[in-house]
Motif scaffolding. Structure first.
Motif, mmCIF file in Angstrom:
data_model
loop_
_atom_site.group_PDB
_atom_site.id
_atom_site.type_symbol
_atom_site.label_atom_id
_atom_site.label_comp_id
_atom_site.label_asym_id
_atom_site.label_seq_id
_atom_site.Cartn_x
_atom_site.Cartn_y
_atom_site.Cartn_z
ATOM 1 N N ASP A 46 43.093 36.022 36.982
ATOM 2 C CA ASP A 46 43.243 37.386 36.466
ATOM 3 C C ASP A 46 41.890 38.067 36.301
ATOM 4 N N ALA A 47 40.923 37.355 35.768
ATOM 5 C CA ALA A 47 39.587 37.929 35.598
ATOM 6 C C ALA A 47 38.951 38.223 36.950
ATOM 7 N N LEU A 48 39.123 37.327 37.909
ATOM 8 C CA LEU A 48 38.584 37.545 39.252
ATOM 9 C C LEU A 48 39.197 38.781 39.901
ATOM 10 N N VAL A 49 40.498 38.931 39.747
ATOM 11 C CA VAL A 49 41.181 40.077 40.333
ATOM 12 C C VAL A 49 40.707 41.371 39.668
ATOM 13 N N HIS A 61 33.837 38.804 49.479
ATOM 14 C CA HIS A 61 35.158 38.563 50.062
ATOM 15 C C HIS A 61 35.388 37.056 50.234
ATOM 16 N N ILE A 62 34.395 36.376 50.753
ATOM 17 C CA ILE A 62 34.505 34.932 50.970
ATOM 18 C C ILE A 62 34.521 34.195 49.638
ATOM 19 N N THR A 63 33.634 34.586 48.739
ATOM 20 C CA THR A 63 33.573 33.964 47.416
ATOM 21 C C THR A 63 34.895 34.143 46.675
ATOM 22 N N PHE A 64 35.430 35.349 46.725
ATOM 23 C CA PHE A 64 36.705 35.634 46.064
ATOM 24 C C PHE A 64 37.816 34.755 46.639
ATOM 25 N N ALA A 65 37.882 34.643 47.957
ATOM 26 C CA ALA A 65 38.918 33.822 48.599
ATOM 27 C C ALA A 65 38.781 32.362 48.181
ATOM 28 N N LEU A 66 37.575 31.844 48.160
ATOM 29 C CA LEU A 66 37.366 30.451 47.771
ATOM 30 C C LEU A 66 37.713 30.218 46.301
ATOM 31 N N LEU A 67 37.380 31.181 45.461
ATOM 32 C CA LEU A 67 37.704 31.038 44.044
ATOM 33 C C LEU A 67 39.205 31.126 43.793
ATOM 34 N N ILE A 68 39.900 31.943 44.570
ATOM 35 C CA ILE A 68 41.363 32.015 44.442
ATOM 36 C C ILE A 68 41.987 30.678 44.850
ATOM 37 N N LEU A 69 41.365 29.987 45.801
ATOM 38 C CA LEU A 69 41.846 28.665 46.210
ATOM 39 C C LEU A 69 41.544 27.587 45.172
ATOM 40 N N ALA A 70 40.536 27.805 44.343
ATOM 41 C CA ALA A 70 40.124 26.800 43.359
ATOM 42 C C ALA A 70 41.235 26.587 42.337
ATOM 43 N N PRO A 71 41.458 25.332 41.959
ATOM 44 C CA PRO A 71 42.577 25.045 41.065
ATOM 45 C C PRO A 71 42.414 25.564 39.639
ATOM 46 N N ALA A 72 41.214 25.721 39.162
ATOM 47 C CA ALA A 72 41.033 26.116 37.762
ATOM 48 C C ALA A 72 40.334 27.467 37.613
ATOM 49 N N ALA A 73 40.376 28.284 38.624
ATOM 50 C CA ALA A 73 39.702 29.589 38.565
ATOM 51 C C ALA A 73 40.483 30.555 37.685
ATOM 52 N N ILE A 131 45.020 37.275 49.109
ATOM 53 C CA ILE A 131 46.022 36.709 48.207
ATOM 54 C C ILE A 131 47.144 36.037 49.004
ATOM 55 N N LEU A 132 47.624 36.697 50.055
ATOM 56 C CA LEU A 132 48.720 36.124 50.843
ATOM 57 C C LEU A 132 48.319 34.849 51.574
ATOM 58 N N LEU A 133 47.062 34.756 51.978
ATOM 59 C CA LEU A 133 46.603 33.565 52.689
ATOM 60 C C LEU A 133 46.214 32.427 51.747
ATOM 61 N N CYS A 134 45.678 32.754 50.593
ATOM 62 C CA CYS A 134 45.120 31.723 49.718
ATOM 63 C C CYS A 134 46.046 31.283 48.585
ATOM 64 N N LYS A 135 46.763 32.198 47.999
ATOM 65 C CA LYS A 135 47.562 31.853 46.822
ATOM 66 C C LYS A 135 48.691 30.868 47.116
#
Length: 97
Positions: A50-53, A35-47, A70-74
């Motif tokens: 679509d593959a993560l989701v 959950h934490i890794t996913f949130a941080l990767l969604i925040l990353a500029p070049a992640a 998604i609502l907090l990070c995107k």
């Protein structure tokens, strides 16, 4: 993408990720740390969002947790991209002038 992954599962994931690789990482994806890794990767500029989701759709993450991340990070990522584009273009035109 999350809904497609939930609905079609491995059929759609296998197009992007080999079964061997998916099996190798599935245990890590189901851990609470994902959950934490996913949130941080969604925040990353070049992640690769679509593959993560798609990979996340195979985990035990609930729709509520996914939506909250998604609502907090995107929006932060979209604002950062937009600011970089606006101010970067302005800087570039001043630099080249």
């Amino acid at each position: 993408m999350f809904g497609l992954g939930r609905r079609y599962g491995h059929k759609i994931i296998d197009v992007f990720v080999s079964e061997k690789t998916l099996d190798k990482y599935m245990d890590k994806l189901d851990g609470r740390g994902w959950h934490i890794t996913f949130a941080l990767l969604i925040l990353a500029p070049a992640a690769p969002d679509d593959a993560l989701v798609l990979l996340t759709s195979l985990t035990k993450m609930t729709w509520r947790e996914f939506t909250l991340i998604i609502l907090l990070c995107k929006p932060a990522t979209i604002i950062a991209y937009s600011a970089a584009l606006v101010y970067g273009a302005d800087w570039l035109t001043k630099f080249l002038s």
